[in-house]
Design a protein around this motif. Structure first.
Motif, PDB file in Angstrom:
ATOM      1  N   PRO A 179      14.308  52.522  31.116  1.00 46.26           N
ATOM      2  CA  PRO A 179      15.472  52.257  31.980  1.00 46.26           C
ATOM      3  C   PRO A 179      15.302  50.937  32.720  1.00 46.26           C
ATOM      4  CG  PRO A 179      14.089  53.972  32.918  1.00 46.26           C
ATOM      5  CD  PRO A 179      13.545  53.696  31.551  1.00 46.26           C
ATOM      6  N   VAL A 180      16.340  50.140  32.687  1.00 44.09           N
ATOM      7  CA  VAL A 180      16.309  48.806  33.285  1.00 44.09           C
ATOM      8  C   VAL A 180      17.636  48.565  33.987  1.00 44.09           C
ATOM      9  CG1 VAL A 180      16.309  46.328  32.749  1.00 44.09           C
ATOM     10  CG2 VAL A 180      14.678  47.837  31.625  1.00 44.09           C
ATOM     11  N   GLN A 181      17.566  47.884  35.103  1.00 44.15           N
ATOM     12  CA  GLN A 181      18.799  47.489  35.780  1.00 44.15           C
ATOM     13  C   GLN A 181      19.218  46.112  35.278  1.00 44.15           C
ATOM     14  OE1 GLN A 181      19.053  46.390  40.143  1.00 44.15           O
ATOM     15  NE2 GLN A 181      20.211  48.300  40.212  1.00 44.15           N
ATOM     16  N   ILE A 182      20.460  45.995  34.850  1.00 45.37           N
ATOM     17  CA  ILE A 182      20.974  44.702  34.383  1.00 45.37           C
ATOM     18  C   ILE A 182      22.233  44.357  35.176  1.00 45.37           C
ATOM     19  CG2 ILE A 182      20.062  45.020  32.054  1.00 45.37           C
ATOM     20  CD1 ILE A 182      22.935  45.622  31.154  1.00 45.37           C
ATOM     21  N   SER A 183      22.541  43.085  35.211  1.00 44.88           N
ATOM     22  CA  SER A 183      23.759  42.632  35.881  1.00 44.88           C
ATOM     23  C   SER A 183      24.805  42.321  34.828  1.00 44.88           C
ATOM     24  CB  SER A 183      23.478  41.396  36.732  1.00 44.88           C
ATOM     25  OG  SER A 183      22.926  40.360  35.947  1.00 44.88           O
ATOM     26  N   THR A 184      25.991  42.852  34.996  1.00 49.22           N
ATOM     27  CA  THR A 184      27.094  42.569  34.084  1.00 49.22           C
ATOM     28  C   THR A 184      27.945  41.449  34.664  1.00 49.22           C
ATOM     29  OG1 THR A 184      28.480  44.248  35.126  1.00 49.22           O
ATOM     30  CG2 THR A 184      27.135  44.935  33.249  1.00 49.22           C
ATOM     31  N   SER A 185      28.508  40.660  33.786  1.00 46.52           N
ATOM     32  CA  SER A 185      29.317  39.526  34.226  1.00 46.52           C
ATOM     33  C   SER A 185      30.776  39.937  34.383  1.00 46.52           C
ATOM     34  CB  SER A 185      29.204  38.378  33.221  1.00 46.52           C
ATOM     35  OG  SER A 185      29.732  38.773  31.968  1.00 46.52           O
ATOM     36  N   CYS A 186      31.521  39.146  35.099  1.00 42.91           N
ATOM     37  CA  CYS A 186      32.957  39.347  35.240  1.00 42.91           C
ATOM     38  C   CYS A 186      33.604  37.985  35.460  1.00 42.91           C
ATOM     39  CB  CYS A 186      33.288  40.309  36.384  1.00 42.91           C
ATOM     40  SG  CYS A 186      32.800  39.697  38.013  1.00 42.91           S
ATOM     41  N   ILE A 187      34.914  37.980  35.395  1.00 43.04           N
ATOM     42  CA  ILE A 187      35.664  36.747  35.572  1.00 43.04           C
ATOM     43  C   ILE A 187      36.240  36.723  36.982  1.00 43.04           C
ATOM     44  CG2 ILE A 187      37.562  35.329  34.742  1.00 43.04           C
ATOM     45  CD1 ILE A 187      35.304  35.620  32.739  1.00 43.04           C
ATOM     46  N   SER A 188      36.018  35.621  37.677  1.00 39.91           N
ATOM     47  CA  SER A 188      36.542  35.445  39.025  1.00 39.91           C
ATOM     48  C   SER A 188      37.790  34.569  38.967  1.00 39.91           C
ATOM     49  CB  SER A 188      35.487  34.795  39.927  1.00 39.91           C
ATOM     50  OG  SER A 188      36.039  34.423  41.171  1.00 39.91           O
ATOM     51  N   VAL A 189      38.899  35.109  39.469  1.00 41.34           N
ATOM     52  CA  VAL A 189      40.161  34.358  39.526  1.00 41.34           C
ATOM     53  C   VAL A 189      40.392  33.974  40.988  1.00 41.34           C
ATOM     54  CG1 VAL A 189      42.626  34.385  39.024  1.00 41.34           C
ATOM     55  CG2 VAL A 189      41.050  35.674  37.571  1.00 41.34           C
ATOM     56  N   HIS A 190      40.370  32.679  41.261  1.00 45.81           N
ATOM     57  CA  HIS A 190      40.506  32.193  42.634  1.00 45.81           C
ATOM     58  C   HIS A 190      41.905  32.460  43.173  1.00 45.81           C
ATOM     59  CE1 HIS A 190      40.438  29.352  46.037  1.00 45.81           C
ATOM     60  NE2 HIS A 190      39.139  29.577  46.015  1.00 45.81           N
ATOM     61  N   SER A 191      41.982  32.595  44.486  1.00 49.56           N
ATOM     62  CA  SER A 191      43.266  32.884  45.126  1.00 49.56           C
ATOM     63  C   SER A 191      44.299  31.787  44.890  1.00 49.56           C
ATOM     64  CB  SER A 191      43.057  33.088  46.630  1.00 49.56           C
ATOM     65  OG  SER A 191      42.441  31.950  47.216  1.00 49.56           O
ATOM     66  N   ALA A 192      43.859  30.535  44.634  1.00 53.99           N
ATOM     67  CA  ALA A 192      44.804  29.440  44.385  1.00 53.99           C
ATOM     68  C   ALA A 192      45.636  29.725  43.143  1.00 53.99           C
ATOM     69  CB  ALA A 192      44.054  28.120  44.237  1.00 53.99           C
ATOM     70  N   TYR A 193      44.983  30.228  42.087  1.00 53.29           N
ATOM     71  CA  TYR A 193      45.713  30.569  40.857  1.00 53.29           C
ATOM     72  C   TYR A 193      46.672  31.727  41.125  1.00 53.29           C
ATOM     73  CZ  TYR A 193      46.637  32.098  36.082  1.00 53.29           C
ATOM     74  OH  TYR A 193      47.263  32.464  34.914  1.00 53.29           O
ATOM     75  N   ILE A 194      46.211  32.727  41.838  1.00 56.01           N
ATOM     76  CA  ILE A 194      47.043  33.900  42.122  1.00 56.01           C
ATOM     77  C   ILE A 194      48.259  33.503  42.948  1.00 56.01           C
ATOM     78  CG2 ILE A 194      47.074  36.165  43.229  1.00 56.01           C
ATOM     79  CD1 ILE A 194      44.026  36.268  42.675  1.00 56.01           C
ATOM     80  N   ILE A 195      48.049  32.675  43.974  1.00 58.66           N
ATOM     81  CA  ILE A 195      49.157  32.229  44.822  1.00 58.66           C
ATOM     82  C   ILE A 195      50.179  31.460  44.006  1.00 58.66           C
ATOM     83  CG2 ILE A 195      49.761  30.677  46.717  1.00 58.66           C
ATOM     84  CD1 ILE A 195      47.090  31.448  48.014  1.00 58.66           C
ATOM     85  N   LEU A 196      49.683  30.595  43.102  1.00 56.58           N
ATOM     86  CA  LEU A 196      50.605  29.813  42.265  1.00 56.58           C
ATOM     87  C   LEU A 196      51.420  30.733  41.355  1.00 56.58           C
ATOM     88  CD1 LEU A 196      51.605  27.034  41.453  1.00 56.58           C
ATOM     89  CD2 LEU A 196      49.717  26.896  39.809  1.00 56.58           C
ATOM     90  N   MET A 223      38.356  33.134  48.663  1.00 60.10           N
ATOM     91  CA  MET A 223      38.798  34.477  48.300  1.00 60.10           C
ATOM     92  C   MET A 223      39.177  34.508  46.829  1.00 60.10           C
ATOM     93  SD  MET A 223      41.876  36.726  49.960  1.00 60.10           S
ATOM     94  CE  MET A 223      42.223  38.362  49.341  1.00 60.10           C
ATOM     95  N   SER A 224      38.788  35.548  46.125  1.00 59.35           N
ATOM     96  CA  SER A 224      39.071  35.630  44.698  1.00 59.35           C
ATOM     97  C   SER A 224      39.093  37.087  44.265  1.00 59.35           C
ATOM     98  CB  SER A 224      38.032  34.849  43.895  1.00 59.35           C
ATOM     99  OG  SER A 224      36.745  35.381  44.108  1.00 59.35           O
ATOM    100  N   ILE A 225      39.624  37.298  43.061  1.00 54.43           N
ATOM    101  CA  ILE A 225      39.643  38.625  42.449  1.00 54.43           C
ATOM    102  C   ILE A 225      38.667  38.635  41.279  1.00 54.43           C
ATOM    103  CG2 ILE A 225      41.058  40.279  41.179  1.00 54.43           C
ATOM    104  CD1 ILE A 225      43.438  39.419  42.781  1.00 54.43           C
ATOM    105  N   GLU A 226      37.826  39.656  41.198  1.00 54.33           N
ATOM    106  CA  GLU A 226      36.844  39.763  40.121  1.00 54.33           C
ATOM    107  C   GLU A 226      37.339  40.769  39.092  1.00 54.33           C
ATOM    108  OE1 GLU A 226      33.226  40.750  42.057  1.00 54.33           O
ATOM    109  OE2 GLU A 226      32.992  38.771  42.995  1.00 54.33           O
ATOM    110  N   ILE A 227      37.360  40.351  37.823  1.00 52.38           N
ATOM    111  CA  ILE A 227      37.901  41.170  36.744  1.00 52.38           C
ATOM    112  C   ILE A 227      36.819  41.389  35.692  1.00 52.38           C
ATOM    113  CG2 ILE A 227      39.684  41.344  34.973  1.00 52.38           C
ATOM    114  CD1 ILE A 227      41.372  39.417  36.648  1.00 52.38           C
ATOM    115  N   GLU A 228      36.496  42.636  35.417  1.00 50.88           N
ATOM    116  CA  GLU A 228      35.552  42.950  34.342  1.00 50.88           C
ATOM    117  C   GLU A 228      36.286  42.910  33.003  1.00 50.88           C
ATOM    118  OE1 GLU A 228      32.827  46.208  34.788  1.00 50.88           O
ATOM    119  OE2 GLU A 228      33.235  46.301  36.945  1.00 50.88           O
ATOM    120  N   THR A 229      35.738  42.189  32.048  1.00 50.92           N
ATOM    121  CA  THR A 229      36.391  42.036  30.750  1.00 50.92           C
ATOM    122  C   THR A 229      35.354  41.747  29.684  1.00 50.92           C
ATOM    123  OG1 THR A 229      38.005  40.719  29.497  1.00 50.92           O
ATOM    124  CG2 THR A 229      36.791  39.593  31.225  1.00 50.92           C
ATOM    125  N   THR A 230      35.687  42.088  28.468  1.00 51.42           N
ATOM    126  CA  THR A 230      34.812  41.778  27.333  1.00 51.42           C
ATOM    127  C   THR A 230      35.104  40.395  26.760  1.00 51.42           C
ATOM    128  OG1 THR A 230      36.376  42.867  25.834  1.00 51.42           O
ATOM    129  CG2 THR A 230      34.564  44.206  26.709  1.00 51.42           C
TER     130      THR A 230
END
Length: 485
Positions: free
Chosen positions: A384-401, A1-8
């Motif tokens: 027009p093109v479909q592209i995939s944007t990246s994001c940062i995944s923060v695992h639940s272990a970090y969040i719990i800590l 389980m993790s949280i996905e965060i969109e960021t530049t």
């Protein structure tokens, strides 16, 4: 389980920020421990009116832990517990970097969006792309990464590396539709004429048993067979017992062409290629002369694996943008370019003793080569093109800590608020060192206890007394206790 965060921010920048936050908030472990010790000391004062000094000290590093344990030979449970908790907190802090690296990752395909960007638009001007081995490998990787189906011919090749296949954008606006199906597959016994290994024979003549069962040049209904070509690859060497070269199996790749109609501009025009893979297991050894001496052709009995795909294309729209050249192309180049890549991988697998059954002339090679060939003179357009944007995944272990640290801070703050209203005493090594310097009338804290004293305003103010003299209440004054102001 993790949280996905969109960021530049880049992954390294994000890891640095969250790592810094973890290091800062990690101090709450010692903040909580310090206030827990003070709370325990307060409770002992209220019940027993005294507590050993050593049971109130919270060391700040490993050396302090070592000194405390070596100084206090008869450890009490509280002293051991405090030191164990300090060591645990120090270890947790040390591994903050590993926690961050392993719990914060980048997801390249986090979300897909449609943008207008540059793409190569295929056309039907080129007949062949000889020598395009590197381009074919790159195209196959690009299509695989973007999720393009192996048998799908697309009209545009987006330049953006984040491209994500979308049939509505990459196929529907363009004139051709394609699909591949498995024609036949299986094993059979053959009497192979080794002339096929020197390209001196047709596949029908070299493999009559394969032709009888699988049918070379087998035109579908309404289609005409027009041409074919094949390429062969094998690994050969000498053995210690003979001067004669021998081959460890072989792989032969062939392409056949079938057409229906001859006007490629006409909607409904259809075209078929059939892709053959004939593989002799590498465990079978047979004579082979690399100098291609025509007098050494033989008939050898062996088993052979056969796998064949039928790939069909049909024009559904008019126009050249996003088109392909079929009737006027050189299919010799198709099997040559794809064959060299497949043959090299197969050859390396034989040398290294790996599984060779995975190597075949596949629809992915066919579509990728056509894309390479028909983008040789491609125009670049904004589409027009479909592209995939990246994001940062923060695992639940970090969040719990992090949540655990925050809870520790809240609990520690509540204890501290309660303690400061009723109690004043050092607990850390630094506070005790400062206090010892001020009163300067004792040296070994293990020989002293804290005794309860009360100020005029009701605040508990501990007094330090000698353990040796604590048996008599009258000795407290004679010992010249130190007071915590």
């Amino acid at each position: 389980m993790s949280i996905e965060i969109e960021t530049t921010l880049s992954l390294n920048q994000f890891q640095t920020i969250l790592g810094f936050m973890l290091n800062i908030i990690g101090i709450t472990w010692f903040f909580l421990l310090s206030n827990l010790v003070k709370a325990r000391t307060l409770n002992l004062f209220l019940k027993e009116h005294k507590v050993p000094v050593m049971e109130t000290i919270v060391p700040s590093n490993v050396m302090d832990v070592y000194k405390m344990l070596s100084l206090h030979r008869k450890w009490t449970v509280p002293v051991a517990f405090i030191n164990i908790m300090v060591i645990f907190g120090l270890i947790l802090t040390i591994f903050d970097g590993l926690i961050v690296i392993n719990s914060i990752n980048e997801i390249e395909t986090c979300k897909t969006i449609t943008v207008t960007t540059q793409a190569q638009i295929t056309n039907s001007l080129h007949r062949a792309a000889y020598g395009s081995y590197a381009e074919l490998s790159e195209m196959m990787q690009k299509r695989t990464k973007s999720g393009v189906p192996d048998d799908a011919l697309i009209g545009q090749i987006p330049i953006d590396s984040r491209w994500k296949f979308n049939a509505r954008l990459d196929v529907d606006p363009y004139p051709w539709r394609s699909a591949c199906t498995l024609y036949k597959a299986g094993f059979t016994k053959v009497n192979m004429n080794t002339s096929v290994l020197y390209a001196k024979s047709t596949l029908i003549n070299a493999f009559p048993e394969v032709h009888a069962e699988y049918k070379f040049r087998n035109s579908p209904n309404g289609y005409n067979y027009t041409r074919d070509n094949y390429n062969q690859f094998l690994f050969y060497n000498r053995t210690n017992s003979t001067e004669r070269f021998q081959s460890n199996g072989a792989i032969m790749l062939a392409i056949e062409e079938f057409t229906r109609g001859n006007d490629t501009e006409l909607i409904g025009f259809e075209y078929i290629n059939r892709l053959w893979t004939l593989r002799i297991p590498e465990t079978f050894r047979f004579p082979y002369n690399p100098d291609k001496n025509d007098t050494e052709f033989e008939i050898v009995s062996t088993s052979i694996a056969v796998k064949v795909y039928t790939c069909k294309v049909e024009r559904v729209k008019e126009g050249e943008d996003g088109g392909y050249n079929f009737l006027l192309r050189y299919i010799d180049a198709d099997v040559d370019i794809s064959g060299v890549i497949i043959g090299r991988d197969w050859n390396l697998a034989v040398i290294n003793g790996h599984d060779t059954s995975i190597y075949e002339y596949s629809p992915a090679h066919w579509t990728s080569y056509l894309a390479v060939k028909d983008t040789q003179t491609a125009s670049i357009e904004n589409v027009p093109v479909q592209i995939s944007t990246s994001c940062i995944s923060v695992h639940s272990a970090y969040i719990i800590l992090m949540v655990a640290y925050i809870i520790m801070f809240i609990i520690g703050w509540l204890f501290r608020r309660k303690i400061r209203k009723k109690f004043m005493t050092p607990d850390t090594v630094v506070e005790w060192a400062s206090f010892a310097y001020k009163i300067n009338n004792f040296r070994n804290l293990s020989n002293y206890k804290i005794k309860r004293g009360i100020r005029d305003d009701g605040i508990i103010v501990p007094e330090i007394v000698s353990v040796n003299n604590e048996s008599s209440e009258d000795n407290f004054d004679n010992e010249k206790p130190g007071f915590i102001a």
